[in-house]
Scaffold this motif. Sequence first.
Motif, PDB file in Angstrom:
ATOM      1  N   PHE A 258       0.831  -1.206   0.000  1.00 60.74           N
ATOM      2  CA  PHE A 258       0.000   0.000   0.000  1.00 60.74           C
ATOM      3  C   PHE A 258       0.866   1.256   0.000  1.00 60.74           C
ATOM      4  N   ALA A 259       1.854   1.297   0.885  1.00 61.49           N
ATOM      5  CA  ALA A 259       2.712   2.473   0.997  1.00 61.49           C
ATOM      6  C   ALA A 259       3.474   2.722  -0.303  1.00 61.49           C
ATOM      7  N   HIS A 260       3.905   1.656  -0.952  1.00 64.72           N
ATOM      8  CA  HIS A 260       4.632   1.802  -2.219  1.00 64.72           C
ATOM      9  C   HIS A 260       3.732   2.401  -3.296  1.00 64.72           C
ATOM     10  N   ARG A 261       2.507   1.874  -3.407  1.00 62.66           N
ATOM     11  CA  ARG A 261       1.570   2.400  -4.409  1.00 62.66           C
ATOM     12  C   ARG A 261       1.239   3.864  -4.134  1.00 62.66           C
ATOM     13  N   GLU A 262       0.979   4.184  -2.869  1.00 62.12           N
ATOM     14  CA  GLU A 262       0.597   5.548  -2.519  1.00 62.12           C
ATOM     15  C   GLU A 262       1.747   6.523  -2.704  1.00 62.12           C
ATOM     16  N   MET A 268       3.742  11.442  -8.203  1.00 61.62           N
ATOM     17  CA  MET A 268       3.247  11.872  -9.516  1.00 61.62           C
ATOM     18  C   MET A 268       2.405  13.137  -9.384  1.00 61.62           C
ATOM     19  N   GLU A 269       1.595  13.215  -8.334  1.00 65.69           N
ATOM     20  CA  GLU A 269       0.785  14.412  -8.113  1.00 65.69           C
ATOM     21  C   GLU A 269       1.667  15.624  -7.837  1.00 65.69           C
ATOM     22  N   ASP A 271       4.680  16.060  -8.966  1.00 66.73           N
ATOM     23  CA  ASP A 271       5.306  16.439 -10.234  1.00 66.73           C
ATOM     24  C   ASP A 271       4.356  17.280 -11.078  1.00 66.73           C
ATOM     25  N   VAL A 272       3.075  16.907 -11.071  1.00 70.23           N
ATOM     26  CA  VAL A 272       2.079  17.661 -11.833  1.00 70.23           C
ATOM     27  C   VAL A 272       1.927  19.069 -11.269  1.00 70.23           C
ATOM     28  N   GLU A 273       1.913  19.176  -9.944  1.00 68.21           N
ATOM     29  CA  GLU A 273       1.782  20.485  -9.304  1.00 68.21           C
ATOM     30  C   GLU A 273       2.989  21.370  -9.612  1.00 68.21           C
ATOM     31  N   ASP A 274       4.179  20.764  -9.590  1.00 72.84           N
ATOM     32  CA  ASP A 274       5.384  21.536  -9.907  1.00 72.84           C
ATOM     33  C   ASP A 274       5.344  22.041 -11.345  1.00 72.84           C
ATOM     34  N   ALA A 275       4.818  21.196 -12.229  1.00 67.51           N
ATOM     35  CA  ALA A 275       4.753  21.574 -13.641  1.00 67.51           C
ATOM     36  C   ALA A 275       3.748  22.692 -13.890  1.00 67.51           C
TER      37      ALA A 275
END
Length: 291
Positions: A258-262, A268-269, A271-275
Motif C-alpha cells: 500500500f505504501a509503495h503504491r501511494e 506523480m501528483e 510532479d504535476v503540481e510543480d509543472a
Amino acid sequence: ETVIYRIYYYINRSGTGHLTLRELKRGNLIDAMLHCDEEEDINKVLRYFSYEHFYVIYCKFWELDTDHDFLIDKENLIRYGNHALTYRIVDRIFSQVPRKFTSKVEGNMGYEDFVYFILAEEDKSSEPSLEYWFKCIDLDGNGVLTRNEMQFFYEEQLHRMECMAQEPVLFEDILCQMIDMIKPQLVKTDYFTCLTIEISCLQDESYIMLRDLKGSKLSGSVFNILFNLNKFMAFETRDPFLIRQERENPTLTEWDRFAHREYIRLSMEDDVEDASNGSAEVWDESLEAPF
C-alpha cells in the motif's frame, strides 16, 4: 514521532505506553535498528524507519485534515479511501473502543490516533490490526463475534451496494463464506473458561473468536466484507494484477505494498503540481512534519 508511533503500534502490545524487555525481545526493533546501520538508503528499511512510509502516512492525514488543525473528526475520516468505510465502523472508531484517543479535543482524533488507524486499516494481516478491528465489531465486548454483530455492520454494506446498483450479496450467503474462510474452532471448554459466552453461541458455528482470526490468512478479508466496500469489491473480483504482485514479493506486507503504491501516486501528483507553476496550496513551513 511517526517512527515512534509505528514502533509502539507493533511492539507495545500491552498498550501501556512503555516497552517491556519481553516485548523488545519478541519484536523486531533491534533487527530494524541494525538494518539502519548497515543500509545507506533509509527507504529500504521497511520496518519503522522508511521515509517513504512516513511521507504516505503524513500526506494521507494532511488530505483528510482539511482545516490543517492537526485534528480529524468523523466527517473527515469518512472520506478516507474514497469513502471506503461505513458510518457504523467510523462511529466505533470514534467511540474509542479499539483504542483510546490521545487527542484532548472531544470528537477528534489526533495524528498519533490516525497513525494507529491507517496501519490497522491498510494491513489487516497483522495481529495489532486484527485486535483493533475485532474490538470494533465485538459490540458487547464479550470476546466473541456473533452472527448478529456481523450482520449489524454488513447491513450498511448491503445498503451501499444497492445504492450503487450493484447486485447485493445477501448476508446469509456472505456469512457462510466468512465461516468457510476462517473455519472457527469450536472448543467445548469455552463455556467453562469464558462465562460470558452463551450456550446458544456454543451450539452455533456462526461465531468467531480472536484466536480464529489470528489462525487464518483470510481474516483481513472478513473485516473488509463487513465495513470496507472498496476492498470487498476488489476481493470479490480477485484483481489479477494484485495477485501477481503478492506472488512476486511474498515477503512484503499489505502495508508495504500500500505504501509503495501511494508513494508513487503522491510523487506523480507533486510532479504535476510543480509543472503547473505551483498553483497548489502553499506549504506552511511553520508546521513541522512529525517524522
